[in-house]
Each structure stands twice: as C-alpha cells, then as structure tokens.
Design an enzyme around this catalytic site. Structure first.
Site, mmCIF file in Angstrom:
data_model
loop_
_atom_site.group_PDB
_atom_site.id
_atom_site.type_symbol
_atom_site.label_atom_id
_atom_site.label_comp_id
_atom_site.label_asym_id
_atom_site.label_seq_id
_atom_site.Cartn_x
_atom_site.Cartn_y
_atom_site.Cartn_z
ATOM 1 N N SER A 83 -2.127 -9.180 1.099
ATOM 2 C CA SER A 83 -2.051 -8.888 -0.340
ATOM 3 C C SER A 83 -1.018 -9.754 -1.017
ATOM 4 O O SER A 83 -1.107 -10.008 -2.206
ATOM 5 C CB SER A 83 -1.587 -7.443 -0.575
ATOM 6 O OG SER A 83 -2.511 -6.552 -0.108
ATOM 7 N N HIS A 119 -9.645 -11.176 0.501
ATOM 8 C CA HIS A 119 -8.813 -10.025 0.151
ATOM 9 C C HIS A 119 -9.654 -8.878 -0.395
ATOM 10 O O HIS A 119 -10.148 -8.937 -1.531
ATOM 11 C CB HIS A 119 -7.755 -10.465 -0.882
ATOM 12 C CG HIS A 119 -6.813 -9.390 -1.289
ATOM 13 N ND1 HIS A 119 -6.458 -9.155 -2.593
ATOM 14 C CD2 HIS A 119 -6.140 -8.480 -0.558
ATOM 15 C CE1 HIS A 119 -5.601 -8.144 -2.644
ATOM 16 N NE2 HIS A 119 -5.397 -7.723 -1.425
ATOM 17 N N GLU A 146 -11.415 -10.799 -3.421
ATOM 18 C CA GLU A 146 -10.849 -12.078 -3.861
ATOM 19 C C GLU A 146 -10.930 -13.061 -2.681
ATOM 20 O O GLU A 146 -10.493 -12.722 -1.578
ATOM 21 C CB GLU A 146 -9.388 -11.903 -4.290
ATOM 22 C CG GLU A 146 -9.238 -11.043 -5.536
ATOM 23 C CD GLU A 146 -7.778 -10.783 -5.935
ATOM 24 O OE1 GLU A 146 -7.523 -10.621 -7.131
ATOM 25 O OE2 GLU A 146 -6.904 -10.750 -5.053
ATOM 26 N N ASN A 152 -3.478 -8.292 -8.388
ATOM 27 C CA ASN A 152 -2.109 -7.792 -8.218
ATOM 28 C C ASN A 152 -1.104 -8.516 -9.105
ATOM 29 O O ASN A 152 0.010 -8.046 -9.299
ATOM 30 C CB ASN A 152 -1.680 -7.865 -6.752
ATOM 31 C CG ASN A 152 -2.237 -6.693 -5.954
ATOM 32 O OD1 ASN A 152 -2.542 -5.642 -6.507
ATOM 33 N ND2 ASN A 152 -2.401 -6.884 -4.663
HETATM 34 P P1 NAI Z 1 -2.052 -0.428 8.165
HETATM 35 O O1 NAI Z 1 -0.636 -0.197 8.466
HETATM 36 O O2 NAI Z 1 -2.934 0.715 7.803
HETATM 37 O O3 NAI Z 1 -2.738 -1.171 9.421
HETATM 38 C C1 NAI Z 1 -2.205 -2.277 10.063
HETATM 39 C C2 NAI Z 1 -2.574 -2.195 11.531
HETATM 40 O O4 NAI Z 1 -2.207 -3.424 12.170
HETATM 41 C C3 NAI Z 1 -1.853 -1.088 12.304
HETATM 42 O O5 NAI Z 1 -2.825 -0.230 12.887
HETATM 43 C C4 NAI Z 1 -1.031 -1.815 13.350
HETATM 44 O O6 NAI Z 1 -0.982 -1.131 14.587
HETATM 45 C C5 NAI Z 1 -1.768 -3.124 13.483
HETATM 46 N N1 NAI Z 1 -0.985 -4.253 13.959
HETATM 47 C C6 NAI Z 1 0.234 -4.658 13.546
HETATM 48 N N2 NAI Z 1 0.596 -5.787 14.169
HETATM 49 C C7 NAI Z 1 -0.426 -6.133 14.986
HETATM 50 C C8 NAI Z 1 -0.668 -7.239 15.872
HETATM 51 N N3 NAI Z 1 0.231 -8.206 16.036
HETATM 52 N N4 NAI Z 1 -1.840 -7.276 16.543
HETATM 53 C C9 NAI Z 1 -2.763 -6.298 16.372
HETATM 54 N N5 NAI Z 1 -2.584 -5.234 15.557
HETATM 55 C C10 NAI Z 1 -1.436 -5.148 14.860
HETATM 56 O O7 NAI Z 1 -2.085 -1.560 7.037
HETATM 57 P P2 NAI Z 1 -3.194 -1.875 5.929
HETATM 58 O O8 NAI Z 1 -2.884 -1.113 4.697
HETATM 59 O O9 NAI Z 1 -4.549 -1.741 6.537
HETATM 60 O O10 NAI Z 1 -2.881 -3.399 5.618
HETATM 61 C C11 NAI Z 1 -3.286 -4.459 6.464
HETATM 62 C C12 NAI Z 1 -3.271 -5.753 5.693
HETATM 63 O O11 NAI Z 1 -4.144 -5.651 4.569
HETATM 64 C C13 NAI Z 1 -1.914 -6.163 5.144
HETATM 65 O O12 NAI Z 1 -1.817 -7.556 5.197
HETATM 66 C C14 NAI Z 1 -1.972 -5.660 3.704
HETATM 67 O O13 NAI Z 1 -1.134 -6.410 2.860
HETATM 68 C C15 NAI Z 1 -3.425 -5.913 3.379
HETATM 69 N N6 NAI Z 1 -4.000 -5.109 2.301
HETATM 70 C C16 NAI Z 1 -3.723 -3.767 2.170
HETATM 71 C C17 NAI Z 1 -4.317 -3.027 1.149
HETATM 72 C C18 NAI Z 1 -4.064 -1.569 1.009
HETATM 73 O O14 NAI Z 1 -4.355 -1.026 -0.068
HETATM 74 N N7 NAI Z 1 -3.550 -0.877 2.000
HETATM 75 C C19 NAI Z 1 -5.229 -3.655 0.174
HETATM 76 C C20 NAI Z 1 -5.533 -5.045 0.464
HETATM 77 C C21 NAI Z 1 -4.891 -5.730 1.461
#
Ligand code: NAI
Length: 398
Positions: A129, A150, A162, A200
């Site tokens: 993001s 994205h 995006e 954003n």
């Molecule tokens: P989240 O915290 O729900 O999930 C992230 C997952 O990645 C966790 O389950 C964690 O165990 C895993 N993880 C971390 N490091 C790892 C690695 N090295 N190898 C494998 N797994 C690993 O986070 P979320 O919200 O799903 O965000 C993920 C990405 O998406 C981020 O880059 C965030 O900026 C982006 N994003 C989030 C949005 C949201 O509304 N939550 C919207 C759009 C993008």
C-alpha cells in the site's frame, strides 16, 4: 518476450493474511490453480477456513453451484511455514503476488529469493500500500518483471485494482498485469509509482481536513460525519470510517505518505489521531475510537445545522478536489482513472474532477484561497492546474 497471463497460469500468493487470502480467492474464482503460502501455520489455517466458509455462503445465496464451489476450493493449495530459503513450490508459477508484512527489507529478501526459483518469464507483483515499487524491485536481477498490483480490502468484493509500473517495469508486463486484472472482472487503473498511488493519496484530506476541523472546535465528530454523509453524499463520515479502518492503520498510511512526500504540509498527520492510537483507541476493533462502541454506549447527537454543515462539507470537498487536480497535473494517473479510482475504490458519490466541474473550478479555487488567506499555510495552496482551469473557464475533466 511478452508474458502471457492466461487462465492456465499458476498463481502464487505469498502472505495468507487479510489481503493474500482474498487475492487467492479471486484468482481461484477465475480458474487459476493457486498456491497460497504464509510463514505462519495459523494464518494459512485461517485463510483455508475462510475460503470454505465464503464458498458455503455463496452456495447458500445461490451465487455459485455446489460443484463450482468445490472446484474453486480444489484449485487452491496451501503451504505453511514458507521461508525465503524454501520457495521451491513456486517454481511452476507464472505470476506471484506478494501480500506479506509491509516491511521493505523483508519484501526485498522475498523477491530476490523468488527470482532464483521461478522461470525467467514469471511476473512478480506486490500488493504493497505504501512502499515504492521501485524499491521492492530494486534488489531484483530482472526488475522489468516486477510491478504493483494493489487490491482493496476485501479483495473479492472491491472492484478497484491499482496497477503500478516501477521505473524499470517492462511495458508488456504492465499490459499483462492490467489485462489479467480486467479478466478477473476488476476495474484496473494505472498509477504512477508515487506515495499512496491514486486512492491513498487523494483520499488523505477526507481524514486530515476533517481532523483539522475537529481540532479547531468548529464542529464535533458526529456533526462532521453527519455533514459529509448527509450533505456530501459520502457513504460514511470520516470519523466513523477511520474507526472502521482502524486508527492505527489510517494513521500509519497518513504518516507514510507525509514522509514519502518530503513532509509536504498538505499531508501532515494529526496529533489528535496520534493520541487515539497511543491510547489504544483504534476504533471498532478496540470498542473505542472517535466513538464509543462499548455495550450500552450512547451515540452522540449531531448538530444538524445546515449552514455549518455546508461550510464543513465545502472545505473538505475543495481539499479533495484540489488533491485530485494536483494528481492530474503531476501525472499520478489519467483523469479518467482518477475518477474511476475514487468512485470504485472508496465509493465516493462522484468523481472529484466531475464534482469540481459541477461546483465550478473558480468556486473551488475561491474556497481554497480563502482558507490559504485565513491560515497562511501552504497546506491550502491551490493546484496550479486548478488556477489555470478556473482562469480559462475550462473543465477539470476534459
Ligand atoms: P496481514 O497482517 O493480514 O497478513 C500478512 C501475512 O504475511 C501474515 O499472515 C504473516 O504471517 C505473513 N508474512 C509476513 N512475513 C512473511 C514472509 N516473509 N513470508 C511469508 N509470509 C509472511 O496483512 P495484510 O493486511 O493482508 O497486508 C498485506 C500487504 O497488503 C501489505 O503490504 C499491506 O500494505 C497490503 N495491503 C493491505 C490492505 C489492507 O486493507 N489490509 C489493503 C491493500 C494492501
């Protein structure tokens, strides 16, 4: 050679949290074989359970037959305990979408390791993001195959995606990514690799200016929310929306855009929001935020004063329009994609350029100039493009 991302492509999704689980579901719904991986076994188990429940709901609602739901689930494979040194399972993937923790160094390590496993033609995408796609691609041998894709949360529901090329991204990779997202039934917009991309970035004043109005004591949260909902046509007021998003998440996005913009005062975070985060008042999930969500709490009444409400609305809307016009001038995206992004990504009642044309660019300019004069702050500087259009009597959306 231009990559082809047809339905036969095996899609890898790394990170099975909120976003990864949703993206994997979208890919499987569109006929791909999908590998969904996470370092954490519990994240994978939760994602798998979530998929089964989502399919059961869709069958129950008649959106999908039982056979379709079963076939979709059968296309999903789950891998837990994945580590950068152990990504062999991803060798057959033609596309890998990364949705792990928002940490540049960790993402760079993952991309470098992925490159040693996948084929030369494989496309590598990040769902980041707030980080720059160039920085994530920077450590790769073949940065031309890396791009941002994205999604918005929840990925299976939100129409907008995006697509972001980095400086080094091959035009054919961008086209392949965009084509794929469209075949998945999403609205794809192309954004430049700039902080916050389209949504954003342009949405920042919805929160920031509302917080400023609150801090100055012009109105309370209930009144500002009422004004933007009832007189502005927004689905949710800024404070109820921040409480839903989570003040920690919303504040982190504002901070990262502010820092990445070299501390442009237009994006300055709010101390009020910071104090909420520091107090653990993160919003709905903590049962306290701008509003009190504890059992028995009574919602504060809004002061439904239309004159005051219109002033608040006009100030926030003028700031949003200015941000959209500036994004056009700075080539963050095409005017058409900016309109699509704000209506499909955050459900704004109308595109901001269209809105500016309806109000009249000169009227929007006058609102900003009056704020700039009153406060003497660069925060309210009108976009040069807004000035030019207002002077020429032309349109913001050509
Ligand atoms: P989240 O915290 O729900 O999930 C992230 C997952 O990645 C966790 O389950 C964690 O165990 C895993 N993880 C971390 N490091 C790892 C690695 N090295 N190898 C494998 N797994 C690993 O986070 P979320 O919200 O799903 O965000 C993920 C990405 O998406 C981020 O880059 C965030 O900026 C982006 N994003 C989030 C949005 C949201 O509304 N939550 C919207 C759009 C993008």
């Amino acid at each position: 050679m231009a990559p082809t991302l047809g339905p036969d492509v095996v899609v890898g999704v790394i990170g099975a949290g909120t976003m990864g689980a949703g993206i994997a579901q979208v890919a499987a719904a569109n006929g791909h074989r999908v590998l969904l991986a996470d370092a954490s076994a519990s994240a994978v188990a939760k994602a798998k359970d979530g998929h089964a429940k989502a399919m059961a709901r869709e069958v129950e609602k008649g959106k999908r037959s039982q056979a379709e739901a079963e076939a979709l689930l059968a296309r999903l494979s789950y891998i837990s305990g994945v580590a950068p040194s152990d990504l062999e399972d991803f060798a057959p993937c033609g596309l890998v979408i990364e949705a792990i923790v928002e940490d540049l160094a960790i993402k760079q390590t993952l991309f470098r390791s992925l490159e040693s496993v996948v084929s030369r033609e494989a496309v590598l995408a990040t769902n980041t993001s707030s980080l720059s796609i160039a920085a994530i691609a920077g450590g790769c041998q073949r940065a031309e195959r890396v791009l941002g894709i994205h999604f918005f949360n929840p990925a299976p529901v939100m129409a907008l995606v995006e697509v972001i090329p980095a400086l080094a991204t091959d035009a054919a990779v961008l086209e392949a990514g965009r084509g794929l997202v469209e075949r998945w039934g999403k609205v794809a917009v192309v954004a430049s690799d700039t902080p916050g991309f389209i949504v954003n970035r342009i949405a920042r004043p919805y929160y920031g200016e509302s917080l400023r109005i609150l801090e100055e004591g012009i109105a309370d949260v209930a009144t500002i929310d009422w004004a933007l909902r009832t007189l502005g046509g927004f689905k949710m007021g800024p404070f109820e929306l921040m409480d839903l998003i989570g003040n920690d998440v919303n504040y982190a996005v504002t901070r990262s855009v502010f820092e990445a913009m070299y501390f442009d005062p237009r994006y300055r975070p709010s101390l009020t929001q910071r104090r909420l985060v520091e107090s653990g008042w993160l919003g709905r999930k903590a049962k306290r935020g701008y509003y009190d969500y504890r059992d028995g709490a009574v919602a504060p009444p809004a002061t439904e004063d239309e004159v005051l409400g219109r002033t608040i609305r006009d100030r926030v809307v003028a700031m949003l329009i200015n941000e959209a016009v500036d994004a056009v001038q700075l080539r963050v995206a095409s005017p058409e994609d900016i309109e699509l992004a704000m209506t499909k990504g955050v459900n704004y009642p109308r595109g901001l350029l269209t809105w500016g044309d309806a109000l009249g660019p000169a009227a929007v300019l006058a609102t900003l100039e009056s704020l700039q004069q009153e406060y003497g702050e660069d925060r309210y500087r009108p976009s040069p493009l807004l000035r030019r259009v207002a002077k020429s009597g032309g349109k913001l959306l050509p």
